[in-house]
Design a protein around this motif. Sequence first.
Motif, PDB file in Angstrom:
ATOM      1  N   ARG A 101       0.675  -1.318  -0.023  1.00 16.22           N
ATOM      2  CA  ARG A 101       0.026   0.032  -0.059  1.00 16.22           C
ATOM      3  C   ARG A 101       0.870   1.215   0.072  1.00 16.22           C
ATOM      4  O   ARG A 101       0.604   2.271  -0.669  1.00 16.22           O
ATOM      5  N   ALA A 102       1.898   1.249   0.664  1.00 21.99           N
ATOM      6  CA  ALA A 102       2.946   2.495   0.797  1.00 21.99           C
ATOM      7  C   ALA A 102       3.345   2.749  -0.692  1.00 21.99           C
ATOM      8  O   ALA A 102       3.410   3.963  -1.031  1.00 21.99           O
ATOM      9  N   MET A 107       3.105   5.927  -5.529  1.00 25.12           N
ATOM     10  CA  MET A 107       2.909   6.221  -7.125  1.00 25.12           C
ATOM     11  C   MET A 107       1.779   7.128  -7.657  1.00 25.12           C
ATOM     12  O   MET A 107       1.994   8.020  -8.378  1.00 25.12           O
ATOM     13  N   ILE A 108       0.780   6.985  -6.640  1.00 23.73           N
ATOM     14  CA  ILE A 108      -0.553   8.031  -7.032  1.00 23.73           C
ATOM     15  C   ILE A 108      -0.266   9.369  -6.738  1.00 23.73           C
ATOM     16  O   ILE A 108      -0.419  10.232  -7.439  1.00 23.73           O
ATOM     17  N   ASN A 109       0.321   9.435  -5.510  1.00 19.52           N
ATOM     18  CA  ASN A 109       0.310  11.017  -4.934  1.00 19.52           C
ATOM     19  C   ASN A 109       1.626  11.809  -5.088  1.00 19.52           C
ATOM     20  O   ASN A 109       1.798  12.463  -5.800  1.00 19.52           O
ATOM     21  N   GLN A 243       8.917  -0.048   2.905  1.00 15.40           N
ATOM     22  CA  GLN A 243       8.296   1.034   2.109  1.00 15.40           C
ATOM     23  C   GLN A 243       7.950   2.149   3.098  1.00 15.40           C
ATOM     24  O   GLN A 243       7.540   3.439   2.643  1.00 15.40           O
ATOM     25  N   GLN A 244       7.285   1.755   4.198  1.00 14.44           N
ATOM     26  CA  GLN A 244       6.463   2.929   5.309  1.00 14.44           C
ATOM     27  C   GLN A 244       7.623   3.722   5.874  1.00 14.44           C
ATOM     28  O   GLN A 244       7.329   4.816   6.117  1.00 14.44           O
ATOM     29  N   GLU A 245       8.787   3.196   6.385  1.00 16.72           N
ATOM     30  CA  GLU A 245       9.544   4.038   7.140  1.00 16.72           C
ATOM     31  C   GLU A 245      10.337   5.154   6.358  1.00 16.72           C
ATOM     32  O   GLU A 245      10.202   4.955   5.082  1.00 16.72           O
TER      33      GLU A 245
END
Length: 656
Positions: A101-102, A107-109, A243-245
């Motif tokens: 999800r991260a 990619m989108i934002n 990914q999230q860190e």
Amino acid sequence: MAHKDADPKVGRRKFLTGVAAAGAATAATAIATPAARAAEPASAPRIPSALRPTMQVAAAETGTPRELARVPGTPGSDFMVDVIKTLDIKYCPSNCASSYRAIHESMINYGANKMPEFLTCTHEESAVGMAHGYFKAAGKPLMTLCHGTVGLQHATMGVYNAWCDRVPVIIVGGNDMDAATRPPGVPTFHSAQDINALVRDFTKWDDTPVSLQHFAQSFVRAYKIAMTPPHGPVAISLDAGLQQEPMRNHGGGKPYIPRYVPTAPPQGDSGAVKEAARLLAAAQNPVIVADRAARTPNGVKLLVELAEVLQARVIDQGGRMNFPRTHYLSAPPTAVNNADVIIGLELSDFWATVNSYTDNAANDGIGSNASRIKDGTKLISISSVELITKANYQDFQRFQVIDVPMVGDAETTLPALIEELKRAVPNKAAVEKRAEAAKKAYAEARARTKEAAALGWDASPISTARLCMEVFGAVKDLDWSLVASEGNVSNWPNRLWPFEKYHHWLGRSGGYGVGYGAPASVGAALANRDLGRFSVAIQSDGDLMYAPGVLWTAAKHKIPLLSVMHNNRGYHQEVMHVQRLSNFRDRVANLGGDMGPVGTSIMNPDIEYHKLAESMGWWAKGPIKDPAQLGPALKEAVKVVQSGQPALLNVWTQPR
């Protein structure tokens, strides 16, 4: 205390009766006068059918969600998107999932959903199939994101097809690796120590990055390996925590993005090239056989040049568009029978090229083998596949002894071979004689093929020959690309369509995995949309049933494609094999028809594919049974596709 029913079970009839009675009572109460209501006896208190929500519940359901804690610094997945953008990967067809999800959000934002653009798919096999078809039309790879163990398991058939077809696809699998911090329940079920183990036997390379700098190097390396011939899929396991860190310095400095420099393709040994040229120049009847020799449009030009230097006939096995079907040197598989030298270019099965196998009752039911070629015929091979051959999956086929084996990329090796042949100066008289014989054989073969195609031309359901030629008639004046032709149409497109340009024919699935046709067609049509080409597919019915959700992806993302459904209304693979074994065993095949009591055969399932496509947002028409109606329907469908929409025709065809 409220009264408890001794039997709390409520049947369907009792439930519906109660609802009706309650509705009638409510209506009566609503119209009763105040005086009448006052005269009524007080009703016994009853439990309401639904309790009012508490203030806390109401606030949770209707209020503004609480502000979540912000992750300080730059998310690691933003840096990952920067890495991906340097490689100009245009699209990322994927099925949405939590484990990545991260990077999805980045990619989108952060990445503005461009380069790559995220394309929503309903199945991971479809996502990989789209990337597979896209590369063969555009010559550039795509990436896809998979969700841990289950997502990658869904994707494996598509990955195997890409492996067997020598197509680069970059598979990134999300994975919660830290057992001490990952969420319990579903995320843990979907995690593994080594998700890449699922596909390691049929990928070129894989890695599991543990830092952002590691990811940058790993992703560029994966792209580089995938794009070096022989092409093939690669896999990266991407930790959700990484990914999230937020980004951190690693190894004393900020992470950097390595520069991508393509690797020169491997070329055949110069000594072996000279020996091959000597044998070919001295041959009386040399034959060229190509499967995936042409990686680019230039590969087609090189193969034409090689053939014309020798005036040697060319058998194009169709793994790619290797050689123009309109060239007089184009030959059928039987051309090997009288050859004295055969050169195979990137053949997936050299053994079956020079040997025959018959599925009969001989040899205790195993079948019989025979040589197709004369004793003493010299065999030459140029193939890069030996560089990635592995032990488990048997895509390398039976072993064939080769007189001059060369490990190298055929397209890269052809210029050197052509130059050596020119120096070797083949016998001019023999070359001219071969040219005249080839022209005569080509003309005779074309006449026989047209005669065979005319059989049953006006039959209903529609013959496969007419189906294919009506489709060609509808697209012949366009810059067309046959993006897939799955199912048994007796190879009519390859026999009759004038394949001349590299994009006219993209080849088959590689691994013969059913379910390739629809997603690969959509992926190739995506590439052709950007290149201004018209995409057409001859789609088999059973193949579509494996992954019909890709129709929705095509409609959602406005990917124009003409899909002509070759609907023979039966599971004939099953019928043919059961019937064949019944014959071998000298007993009647109880096929049962329509799932009858004695058999298992699926016949005439009456699936309305046009309605299935319509429900997904396609323009569709059918079923078309009368051959006279096919041409007008195709013209109508072509106009729809030219307007930017996908269109499907459900055509009832002969069983074979």
